[in-house]
Motif scaffolding. Structure first.
Motif, PDB file in Angstrom:
ATOM      1  N   TYR A 406       4.228   7.531   1.642  1.00 11.41           N
ATOM      2  CA  TYR A 406       3.335   6.532   2.237  1.00 11.41           C
ATOM      3  C   TYR A 406       2.247   7.202   3.059  1.00 11.41           C
ATOM      4  N   SER A 407       2.643   8.155   3.906  1.00 13.30           N
ATOM      5  CA  SER A 407       1.699   8.672   4.895  1.00 13.30           C
ATOM      6  C   SER A 407       0.636   9.574   4.288  1.00 13.30           C
ATOM      7  N   ALA A 408       0.855  10.067   3.061  1.00 14.55           N
ATOM      8  CA  ALA A 408      -0.172  10.925   2.456  1.00 14.55           C
ATOM      9  C   ALA A 408      -1.502  10.188   2.342  1.00 14.55           C
ATOM     10  N   ASN A 409      -1.473   8.938   1.865  1.00  9.83           N
ATOM     11  CA  ASN A 409      -2.716   8.168   1.753  1.00  9.83           C
ATOM     12  C   ASN A 409      -2.645   6.843   2.487  1.00  9.83           C
ATOM     13  N   ASN A 410      -1.615   6.627   3.273  1.00  8.79           N
ATOM     14  CA  ASN A 410      -1.373   5.339   3.920  1.00  8.79           C
ATOM     15  C   ASN A 410      -1.424   4.212   2.895  1.00  8.79           C
ATOM     16  N   ASN A 411      -0.739   4.416   1.795  1.00 10.77           N
ATOM     17  CA  ASN A 411      -0.848   3.479   0.688  1.00 10.77           C
ATOM     18  C   ASN A 411       0.540   3.167   0.132  1.00 10.77           C
ATOM     19  N   LEU A 412       0.903   1.882   0.149  1.00  7.69           N
ATOM     20  CA  LEU A 412       2.240   1.482  -0.287  1.00  7.69           C
ATOM     21  C   LEU A 412       2.451   1.740  -1.779  1.00  7.69           C
ATOM     22  N   PHE A 413       1.362   1.658  -2.536  1.00  2.00           N
ATOM     23  CA  PHE A 413       1.468   1.854  -3.979  1.00  2.00           C
ATOM     24  C   PHE A 413       2.067   3.232  -4.305  1.00  2.00           C
ATOM     25  N   ASP A 414       1.676   4.245  -3.512  1.00  3.93           N
ATOM     26  CA  ASP A 414       2.195   5.593  -3.734  1.00  3.93           C
ATOM     27  C   ASP A 414       3.712   5.641  -3.601  1.00  3.93           C
ATOM     28  N   VAL A 415       4.259   4.764  -2.753  1.00  6.21           N
ATOM     29  CA  VAL A 415       5.712   4.736  -2.579  1.00  6.21           C
ATOM     30  C   VAL A 415       6.375   4.283  -3.871  1.00  6.21           C
ATOM     31  N   TRP A 416       5.798   3.253  -4.505  1.00  2.00           N
ATOM     32  CA  TRP A 416       6.354   2.781  -5.775  1.00  2.00           C
ATOM     33  C   TRP A 416       6.218   3.849  -6.847  1.00  2.00           C
ATOM     34  N   VAL A 417       5.074   4.520  -6.861  1.00  2.00           N
ATOM     35  CA  VAL A 417       4.882   5.613  -7.819  1.00  2.00           C
ATOM     36  C   VAL A 417       5.970   6.668  -7.612  1.00  2.00           C
TER      37      VAL A 417
END
Lengths: 513, 328
Positions: A406-417
């Motif tokens: 999450y914290s790499a781009n502050n993006n929840l989508f990355d967590v699902w990826v």
């Protein structure tokens, strides 16, 4: 000599108590940032930059640069202990280092990595001191065709990363390359394969992929086994965790090679520490007398890449200081910081601000000494993490990867990826498909594609551009030899098998080509 | 014993959360009562990020607002990830973002104007305009615009021109330049300004576009030569560099640098932000360390003027992108 005069002046600036204090603070913060998955050096430097406003620019740069190379030390820790790369240049360390930790050799892996980092970091700074203008000129020789040749070489050599079956390795590389095509086409600026999902415009970031493929899949596989509340009963005495003579003998040349490879790659704008660590891993595997150990805790696979990422981080300062060109995300932020302090990074920086440049270079010698002492001292503490029972350690890995992605781009989508790659990684492990080539292809894929297309645009469609100049000819020849050699080997083996009926099926055992 | 300690810790946390939310609800009248999230839709290190961090530092130093701006990078999809994030924050005055031309061009080129559009945000202010410079190597055979144009006329499509991806400002500007000069270039797209400059210095490209903060230090070191600036007037900070117009090619192109807030915020909240941005552009630190240091043109526009400016620019981009064949 003038260089030594300048360096002495630099030391006289770097050893003032205030500058020493901030060098210490910088490398300490860097170590922590390197160890935290998701927060890499660029983000770390950007977050801590506001602290430096109002400071003397030299002091500020000493601290910020300390964060950068300090992170190269710190990235090792989580890779080795919990198989989650702290930052991108430690992905290969997770492959070998974690296997070593499983065999109770975490301390050895950390010790070798620390010493390798110190040797490489210091060597990098020495080159930076002595011959940076010459090096910068060399780096500029790399245009699109040279980069393509380098990436192509990287993809081909590293596909044998798998250790076992090279066909499976190639399959994974190709899947990685396909995944790397998702997102914005950087030549035409149009979206590809995003299926209406704007989140995919940026493509698949490789860090969530690496966390899923290594970290989450590890947790899933472990969950199948019995969840004993038992801890690893490793001794924490210093002499027990410290590398033995045999380990040194096995690693010393890996450290030397990693240092050289890392510096050579790190100096190229855009290549950086990640590519340097991959490159060193490939070199180690080629040079190794026992390539079959790679993937199962080969110490050279830790020593080489960890040295390489450190000399690369020193090398990345060369284009920044001599040309005013940022060669990586982190040096771009360092350059932005310099502009905020009212400096003009560019080819004249050595002339206009010698105190800053030489003070910074001198502080890098000191910073590396601080880092090596600090990290060696903490090894027993780090190793004690492994005494945590699996039933606690595994959930911790899950937390680390969730927060990190999450914290790499502050993006929840990355967590699902990340979770998606974790599940894929589980099945890949079950069926013996190596995860590293996918990660590698995600790192190199878009650059490989872009430089290929740029080259062909420059030559207006002629492939001759890849055989037009010494650097590119050398790289392409090496690549083609590596590519063709196993095919010839396979054909010969096939011919042999036909002569002796009942021979084993062809295809296996060519990984070491 | 242990349990009770956990209980206490838990309760404290809950109390803290309630406090935070209550604070947010009760304090609407004296906005801003808590830190404002300042979204940069690009990675750390780029021009947009530098500007945001500079603004946050000046806000902090000169106490422009009672609460700080906290810079958060939400990179991805040429700015669209950060943009769509701010779009979802309907009515939340505690989220603002930096704006660059991609805010206009990306929704157009990706055909996603129905989901991603600047009108789904609140324009706050335009702060400055960045310049484009036509740059060659110092030892280039082209010492001025005329020589470059003549060479391009003699051998169409052979001069290697570098810039960012097709559909970006660099490529749009190249096409306008080529059209007005009656020539054709071989345009090679790169990922970032840094890569373009590196490839130029290494002799892999013949001519490139660069922003002044990329070009000036190389020019002073006699590594590159700036042939012209794509403006109708010469720059104050660099009066020796001719304009394209002086060379008979009437091209005027500048890059916008502005601020958006989340959609649906109250007028009073918008005015607070507007005023704060005005104060910023009047600050001597901003003028010296950002505008002058980067050779920008200061240009403040309030919310209304800025919205009109964006509308005009969008129409202009649309026509050009259609002309280029990027848009159907």
């Amino acid at each position: 000599m003038e260089v030594f005069h300048n360096l002495l002046m630099g030391f006289s600036i770097a050893i003032t108590p205030l500058n020493l204090l901030f060098a210490l603070f910088g490398v300490l913060a860097g170590t922590i940032i390197g160890a935290l998955p998701g927060i890499g050096p660029p983000t770390g430097v950007a977050i801590l930059m506001p602290l430096t406003f109002g400071m003397n620019p030299t002091t500020a740069m000493i601290m910020l640069a300390g964060i950068y190379y300090g992170a190269m030390y710190g990235g090792t820790i989580t890779s080795v202990l919990i198989n989650v790369p702290g930052e991108s240049s430690s992905v290969m360390t997770a492959v070998e280092g974690y296997q070593m930790a499983l065999k109770g050799r975490a301390g050895v892996a950390l010790g070798i990595a620390t010493i390798g980092s110190f040797v490489a970091g210091t060597f990098g700074v020495i080159l930076l001191t002595l011959i940076s203008p010459i090096l910068a000129e060399f780096a500029l020789k790399f245009g699109p065709p040279q980069y393509f040749a380098l990436m192509f070489l990287g993809l081909v050599t590293l596909t044998s990363l798998s250790g076992g079956n090279s066909v499976k390795g190639f399959m994974m590389t190709l899947i990685g390359l396909l995944l790397a095509m998702v997102g914005m086409d950087s030549i035409t600026g149009r979206p590809r394969f995003i299926m209406g999902n704007l989140q995919l415009l940026n493509g698949f970031d490789f860090l969530p992929a690496a966390m899923g493929l290594f970290g989450i899949s590890e947790v899933l596989v472990t969950m199948e086994g019995p969840m004993k509340m038992e801890m690893q009963k490793a001794s924490l005495k210093f002499k027990d965790v410290w590398p033995k003579a045999a380990d040194w003998a096995a690693s010393k040349w890996a450290i030397v090679r990693g240092t050289v490879v890392g510096f050579a790659i790190g100096i190229l704008p855009g290549a950086g520490a990640t590519l340097a660590s991959f490159g060193s891993y490939a070199v180690e595997k080629k040079f190794s007398k026992h390539p079959e150990e790679f993937g199962h805790g080969a110490i050279e696979g830790v020593a080489g890449p960890e040295s390489a990422n450190n000399s690369a981080s020193a090398a990345a300062m060369v284009p920044l200081l001599t040309l005013g060109i940022p060669s990586s995300a982190t040096t771009a932020i360092l350059m932005g910081a310099m502009m905020m302090y009212g400096l003009r990074p560019g080819p004249l920086l050595f002339d206009t601000n010698p105190d800053l440049v030489w003070g910074l270079i001198a502080s890098m010698y000191i910073g590396n000494v601080i880092l090596v002492i600090m990290n060696i001292g903490m090894i027993p503490a780090f190793v004690s993490v492994l005494r945590t029972p699996i039933s606690i350690l595994m959930p911790l890995i899950v937390v680390f990867t969730l927060v990190g992605s999450y914290s790499a781009n502050n993006n929840l989508f990355d967590v699902w990826v990340m979770l998606g790659f974790g599940i894929a990684g589980y099945f890949m492990r079950k069926f013996g498909y190596p995860p590293a080539p996918i990660v590698l292809a995600l790192v190199l894929g878009s650059n490989t594609e872009r430089t290929l297309r740029q080259s062909l645009m420059m030559s207006r469609g002629s492939l001759g551009i890849f055989f037009s100049e010494p650097i590119v000819v050398t790289l392409m020849t090496v690549t083609l030899v590596i590519l063709i050699a196993p095919v010839i080997g396979m054909v010969m083996k096939y011919a042999r098998n036909r002569r002796t009926p009942g021979g084993a099926q062809a295809g296996g055992g060519t990984g070491e080509a | 014993m242990k349990k009770s300690r956990f209980l206490v810790a838990g309760l404290t946390l809950v109390a803290l959360f309630i406090g935070m939310f209550a604070g947010g609800v009760l304090a609407k009248s004296d906005y801003p009562s808590r830190p404002i999230e300042f979204v940069v839709p690009f990675n750390p290190g780029g021009g947009s990020d530098n500007m945001a961090r500079m603004i946050a530092a000046i806000y902090d130093k000169e106490r422009i607002l009672p609460q700080p701006l906290v810079v958060v990078n939400k990179a991805g999809g040429s700015g669209s990830v950060g943009m769509s994030y701010v779009q979802t924050k309907n009515g939340d005055p505690y989220v603002i973002m930096t704006a660059v031309p991609q805010v206009l061009t990306v929704p157009l080129t990706t055909g996603s104007t129905d989901v991603l559009h600047w009108t789904k945000l609140t324009p706050i202010a335009l702060l400055a305009l960045d310049e484009f410079m036509l740059v060659v190597r110092y030892d280039s055979p082209y010492q001025n615009v005329k020589e470059l144009v003549n060479a391009a006329k003699a051998a169409p499509k052979t001069i290697k021109f570098g810039g960012s991806e097709v559909g970006s400002e660099d490529s749009i500007l190249t096409d306008i330049f080529a059209q007005k000069a009656g020539v054709q270039f071989n345009y090679i797209p790169f990922k970032s300004g840094g890569e373009v400059m590196t490839a130029l210095l290494g002799g892999h490209l013949d001519v490139v576009w660069a922003n002044p903060n990329e070009a000036m230090s190389q020019m002073e070191a006699k590594k590159v030569r700036v042939l012209a600036v794509a403006n109708r007037e010469r720059l104050k900070g660099a009066p020796n560099i001719p304009t394209l117009k002086e060379n008979g090619i009437d091209v005027h192109w500048q890059m916008l640098r502005g601020i958006f807030a989340a959609p649906g915020i109250k007028d009073a909240e918008r005015k607070v932000l507007e005023k704060a941005m005005k104060k910023l552009t009047d600050s001597p630190t901003w003028k010296k360390d950002f505008i002058e240091a980067n050779f920008l043109t200061p240009k403040y526009m309030d919310s209304k003027a800025y919205a009109q400016f964006l509308k005009d620019k969008e129409a202009e981009y649309k026509a050009i992108l259609k002309n280029l064949g990027v848009l159907k």
